[in-house]
Design an enzyme around this catalytic site. Structure first.
Site, PDB file in Angstrom:
ATOM      1  N   ASN A 134     -12.697  -2.833   2.976  1.00 20.19           N
ATOM      2  CA  ASN A 134     -13.450  -1.495   3.190  1.00 20.19           C
ATOM      3  C   ASN A 134     -14.440  -1.613   1.900  1.00 20.19           C
ATOM      4  O   ASN A 134     -14.272  -1.552   0.685  1.00 20.19           O
ATOM      5  CB  ASN A 134     -12.545  -0.270   3.086  1.00 20.19           C
TER       6      ASN A 134
ATOM      7  N   ASP B  35       1.044  -1.170   0.046  1.00 14.98           N
ATOM      8  CA  ASP B  35       0.109  -0.083   0.010  1.00 14.98           C
ATOM      9  C   ASP B  35       0.686   1.372  -0.076  1.00 14.98           C
ATOM     10  O   ASP B  35       1.948   1.198   0.661  1.00 14.98           O
ATOM     11  CB  ASP B  35      -0.849  -0.024   1.324  1.00 14.98           C
TER      12      ASP B  35
ATOM     13  N   GLY C 161     -15.577   3.352   4.162  1.00  8.35           N
ATOM     14  CA  GLY C 161     -14.259   3.939   4.055  1.00  8.35           C
ATOM     15  C   GLY C 161     -13.431   3.628   2.617  1.00  8.35           C
ATOM     16  O   GLY C 161     -12.280   3.836   2.367  1.00  8.35           O
ATOM     17  N   GLN C 162     -14.373   2.945   1.699  1.00 10.79           N
ATOM     18  CA  GLN C 162     -13.806   2.540   0.418  1.00 10.79           C
ATOM     19  C   GLN C 162     -13.238   3.801  -0.294  1.00 10.79           C
ATOM     20  O   GLN C 162     -14.062   4.719  -0.694  1.00 10.79           O
ATOM     21  CB  GLN C 162     -14.366   1.628  -0.435  1.00 10.79           C
TER      22      GLN C 162
ATOM     23  N   HIS D 169     -10.583  -4.927  -3.066  1.00 11.24           N
ATOM     24  CA  HIS D 169      -9.238  -5.143  -2.472  1.00 11.24           C
ATOM     25  C   HIS D 169      -9.337  -5.663  -0.907  1.00 11.24           C
ATOM     26  O   HIS D 169     -10.012  -4.986  -0.124  1.00 11.24           O
ATOM     27  CB  HIS D 169      -8.275  -3.857  -2.647  1.00 11.24           C
ATOM     28  N   LEU D 170      -8.179  -6.514  -0.602  1.00  6.81           N
ATOM     29  CA  LEU D 170      -8.199  -6.968   0.613  1.00  6.81           C
ATOM     30  C   LEU D 170      -6.851  -6.351   1.111  1.00  6.81           C
ATOM     31  O   LEU D 170      -5.622  -6.349   0.660  1.00  6.81           O
ATOM     32  CB  LEU D 170      -8.075  -8.602   0.753  1.00  6.81           C
TER      33      LEU D 170
HETATM   34  P1  DGP Z   1      -9.714   1.635   0.453  1.00  5.55           P
HETATM   35  O1  DGP Z   1      -9.781   3.038   1.607  1.00  5.55           O
HETATM   36  O2  DGP Z   1     -10.207   0.496   1.183  1.00  5.55           O
HETATM   37  O3  DGP Z   1     -10.316   1.803  -0.980  1.00  5.55           O
HETATM   38  O4  DGP Z   1      -7.966   1.585   0.259  1.00  5.55           O
HETATM   39  C1  DGP Z   1      -7.512   2.135  -0.906  1.00  5.55           C
HETATM   40  C2  DGP Z   1      -5.874   1.825  -0.558  1.00  5.55           C
HETATM   41  O5  DGP Z   1      -5.118   1.895  -1.859  1.00  5.55           O
HETATM   42  C3  DGP Z   1      -5.417   2.988   0.216  1.00  5.55           C
HETATM   43  O6  DGP Z   1      -4.876   2.477   1.429  1.00  5.55           O
HETATM   44  C4  DGP Z   1      -4.321   3.852  -0.332  1.00  5.55           C
HETATM   45  C5  DGP Z   1      -4.179   2.586  -1.364  1.00  5.55           C
HETATM   46  N1  DGP Z   1      -3.675   3.422  -2.710  1.00  5.55           N
HETATM   47  C6  DGP Z   1      -4.151   4.245  -3.410  1.00  5.55           C
HETATM   48  N2  DGP Z   1      -3.452   4.515  -4.674  1.00  5.55           N
HETATM   49  C7  DGP Z   1      -2.555   3.670  -4.679  1.00  5.55           C
HETATM   50  C8  DGP Z   1      -1.635   3.485  -5.777  1.00  5.55           C
HETATM   51  O7  DGP Z   1      -1.466   4.253  -6.510  1.00  5.55           O
HETATM   52  N3  DGP Z   1      -0.443   2.563  -5.301  1.00  5.55           N
HETATM   53  C9  DGP Z   1      -0.653   1.838  -4.242  1.00  5.55           C
HETATM   54  N4  DGP Z   1       0.213   0.914  -4.117  1.00  5.55           N
HETATM   55  N5  DGP Z   1      -1.458   2.016  -3.270  1.00  5.55           N
HETATM   56  C10 DGP Z   1      -2.447   3.003  -3.386  1.00  5.55           C
END
Ligand code: DGP
Length: 115
Positions: free
Chosen positions: A88, A32, A94-95, A101-102
């Site tokens: 989420n 992440d 909070g998505q 995604h997990l």
């Molecule tokens: P959610 O809030 O559950 O939709 O989580 C989305 C997650 O995705 C958040 O923790 C940050 C991550 N994220 C967003 N954009 C990027 C990206 O461009 N690259 C990576 N590796 N993670 C990302």
């Protein structure tokens, strides 16, 4: 309804970089970009399911595969003391990225309940 062109679709297509830690025909796992724990890895299906609420009965095997992939990735990340897997879902969940995604969170003791 699915969104075919999220940032995660771009990662699958290698249009933007990511630290990919696992890949197979059905799934991809990468760290992440905004980690909330010492280990924070996302496991996604290559199929662009927007959110858990839009998964269908036909996705049952894929959903099981994602959980088993999370288990495998967590083990490979050395999370022998435990970890949390979070999905989420939609606004109240909070998505922010609408490609299922997990989250695998580990490497420290995690509080419960989440905020
Ligand atoms: P959610 O809030 O559950 O939709 O989580 C989305 C997650 O995705 C958040 O923790 C940050 C991550 N994220 C967003 N954009 C990027 C990206 O461009 N690259 C990576 N590796 N993670 C990302």
């Amino acid at each position: 309804m699915t969104n075919q062109d999220t940032i995660f679709s771009k990662i699958i297509r290698r249009e933007i970089p990511a630290n990919i830690v696992y890949e197979d025909d059905l799934a991809l796992a990468f760290t992440d970009v905004n980690p909330q724990a010492p280990v924070h890895i996302l496991v996604i299906p290559k199929k662009p399911i927007a959110k858990l609420a839009e998964a269908e009965t036909e996705d049952a095997a894929l959903l099981g595969h994602l959980l088993l992939t999370a288990k495998r990735v967590a083990a490979e990340a050395g999370l022998t003391n435990g970890y949390r897997v979070v999905i989420n879902t939609d606004a109240d969940g909070g998505q922010t990225v609408f490609h299922l995604h997990l989250h695998i969170l580990g490497g420290r003791s995690l509080a419960w309940p989440p905020g």
